[in-house]
Design an enzyme around this catalytic site. Structure first.
Site, PDB file in Angstrom:
ATOM      1  N   ASP A 100       0.870  -1.172   0.000  1.00  0.00           N
ATOM      2  CA  ASP A 100       0.000   0.000   0.000  1.00  0.00           C
ATOM      3  C   ASP A 100       0.910   1.225   0.000  1.00  0.00           C
ATOM      4  O   ASP A 100       1.541   1.535   1.017  1.00  0.00           O
ATOM      5  CB  ASP A 100      -0.901  -0.038   1.250  1.00  0.00           C
ATOM      6  CG  ASP A 100      -1.795   1.191   1.331  1.00  0.00           C
ATOM      7  OD1 ASP A 100      -1.664   2.095   0.487  1.00  0.00           O
ATOM      8  OD2 ASP A 100      -2.627   1.234   2.269  1.00  0.00           O
ATOM      9  N   TYR A 116      -4.470  16.601  -9.641  1.00  0.00           N
ATOM     10  CA  TYR A 116      -3.338  15.789 -10.112  1.00  0.00           C
ATOM     11  C   TYR A 116      -2.147  16.693 -10.458  1.00  0.00           C
ATOM     12  O   TYR A 116      -1.015  16.453 -10.022  1.00  0.00           O
ATOM     13  CB  TYR A 116      -3.801  14.988 -11.334  1.00  0.00           C
ATOM     14  CG  TYR A 116      -2.736  14.230 -12.076  1.00  0.00           C
ATOM     15  CD1 TYR A 116      -2.053  13.172 -11.476  1.00  0.00           C
ATOM     16  CD2 TYR A 116      -2.437  14.545 -13.410  1.00  0.00           C
ATOM     17  CE1 TYR A 116      -1.099  12.456 -12.190  1.00  0.00           C
ATOM     18  CE2 TYR A 116      -1.497  13.829 -14.123  1.00  0.00           C
ATOM     19  CZ  TYR A 116      -0.822  12.787 -13.503  1.00  0.00           C
ATOM     20  OH  TYR A 116       0.122  12.081 -14.211  1.00  0.00           O
TER      21      TYR A 116
HETATM   22  C1  AKB Z   1      -3.373  12.058 -17.613  1.00  0.00           C
HETATM   23  O1  AKB Z   1      -3.985  12.228 -18.675  1.00  0.00           O
HETATM   24  O2  AKB Z   1      -3.812  12.393 -16.493  1.00  0.00           O
HETATM   25  C2  AKB Z   1      -1.983  11.447 -17.679  1.00  0.00           C
HETATM   26  C3  AKB Z   1      -0.909  12.471 -17.759  1.00  0.00           C
HETATM   27  C4  AKB Z   1      -0.743  13.289 -18.971  1.00  0.00           C
HETATM   28  O3  AKB Z   1      -0.173  12.637 -16.832  1.00  0.00           O
HETATM   29  N1  AKB Z   1      -1.894  10.550 -18.780  1.00  0.00           N
END
Ligand code: AKB
Length: 323
Positions: free
Chosen positions: A53, A143
């Site tokens: 994990d 992200y």
């Molecule tokens: C995404 O689309 O989130 C990934 C990236 C470009 O990091 N493939």
């Protein structure tokens, strides 16, 4: 004594192919594949495999100690599209896992780390064409924020604690062995699967959305090359821009139609369009090319040929070899 490698997130799109490559290069006994579950039996049943994990420091540390690991490839992450649905989970997974491996290296339990960043570190205020290494990074996705902050932490651990951490900003990665999950660039893989299976695809991005992309073989080569490079050649310890090609959904569709003339695509943009609009169209990766001699091989036509050939075999729709 040869290096002992741990791949965290070995069942995923890039992790799985990296595992095959590293097993090939360094021998099955020197590569430990790990993931949160055994979702990819081709990986978990074919070499050393551990359930790890990535968010749990003890779980990571126990595996490292059990196998005398000195090098970690941290491939576990929540990508851009899924991250927008689960912002806090994305933050926790992407940041906690990074701190765990950085701290293992700080404490000299491991020696070397690969950590992937992404073109998602860039945002709407970044120049979109031939985006430079050093420029404005104001990501709008969770992200992207985790990757931007992660890059800062990597550089910090290198400067303060001499942690040998190496990173590249992956573009969208195209491959046929393992499906991607939860990214904005996933359309560029799905389109090939659907072309082969049904000759129809509903694309979640607009026809003219240009994004930086790369074939998996090139991405794996870059990952291995940066890790094999001499430490003094790795001059950027945040993350290197990395590029191969750029294309739009319309351009991939046209290249597929050369092989499957009755292939049809409809465009139904969803929330991922905004993410794609915030990312660069092309990338300037001159530092990677200069510092550790990065060079890509695959162009769009090569990728299309290989994808259609491999997926044709997988779905049993062709029997001929690629021209
Ligand atoms: C995404 O689309 O989130 C990934 C990236 C470009 O990091 N493939």
């Amino acid at each position: 004594m040869s290096s002992k490698i741990l791949i965290i997130g070995a069942c995923g799109q890039i992790g799985s192919e990296l595992t095959y490559k590293l097993r090939n290069l360094f021998g099955d006994d020197n590569v430990v594949a790990s993931d949160i579950n055994t979702s990819n039996l081709d990986i978990s049943n074919t070499g050393i495999f551990e359930i790890v994990d990535a968010q749990d420091f003890t779980s990571v540390k126990n595996c490292v100690e059990k196998h005398h690991v000195d090098t970690v490839y941290l491939m576990a992450a929540m990508l851009s599209a899924t991250g927008e649905k689960f912002p806090e989970k994305a933050w926790n997974l992407n940041m906690n896992s990074l701190f765990h491996v950085l701290n293992l290296a700080k404490d000299k339990i491991i020696k070397k780390i690969f950590w992937p960043s992404s073109i998602a570190v860039f945002g709407p205020t970044t120049p979109t064409k031939y985006t430079p290494q050093y420029t404005t990074t104001e990501p709008t996705t969770v992200y992207g924020i985790t990757k931007q902050v992660g890059e800062r932490w990597c550089e910090y651990y290198f400067n303060k604690y001499h942690v040998d951490v190496r990173s590249i900003r992956y573009p969208g990665i195209i491959s046929w062995k393992t499906l991607p999950g939860g990214g904005t660039t996933d359309y560029a893989v799905e389109i090939y699967h659907e072309a082969v299976k049904t000759k129809q695809y509903e694309c979640f991005l607009k026809a003219d959305t240009e994004l930086p992309m790369m074939f998996m073989d090139d991405a794996i080569k870059a990952t291995v090359d940066i890790m094999m490079a001499k430490p003094e050649d790795i001059k950027i310890r945040s993350s290197y821009n990395l590029a191969a090609i750029s294309f739009t959904p319309q351009q991939v569709a046209a290249s597929i139609k050369k092989h499957i003339p009755d292939f049809e695509v409809v465009y139904t943009p969803d929330f991922r369009q905004d993410i794609a609009n915030s990312w660069p169209k092309s990338i300037n990766d001159s530092y990677a090319r200069q510092d550790w001699k990065w060079k890509h091989t695959f162009l769009l036509e090569d990728i299309t040929q290989e994808m259609l050939f491999q997926l044709g075999k997988k779905y049993n729709t062709i029997s001929k070899t690629p021209q």
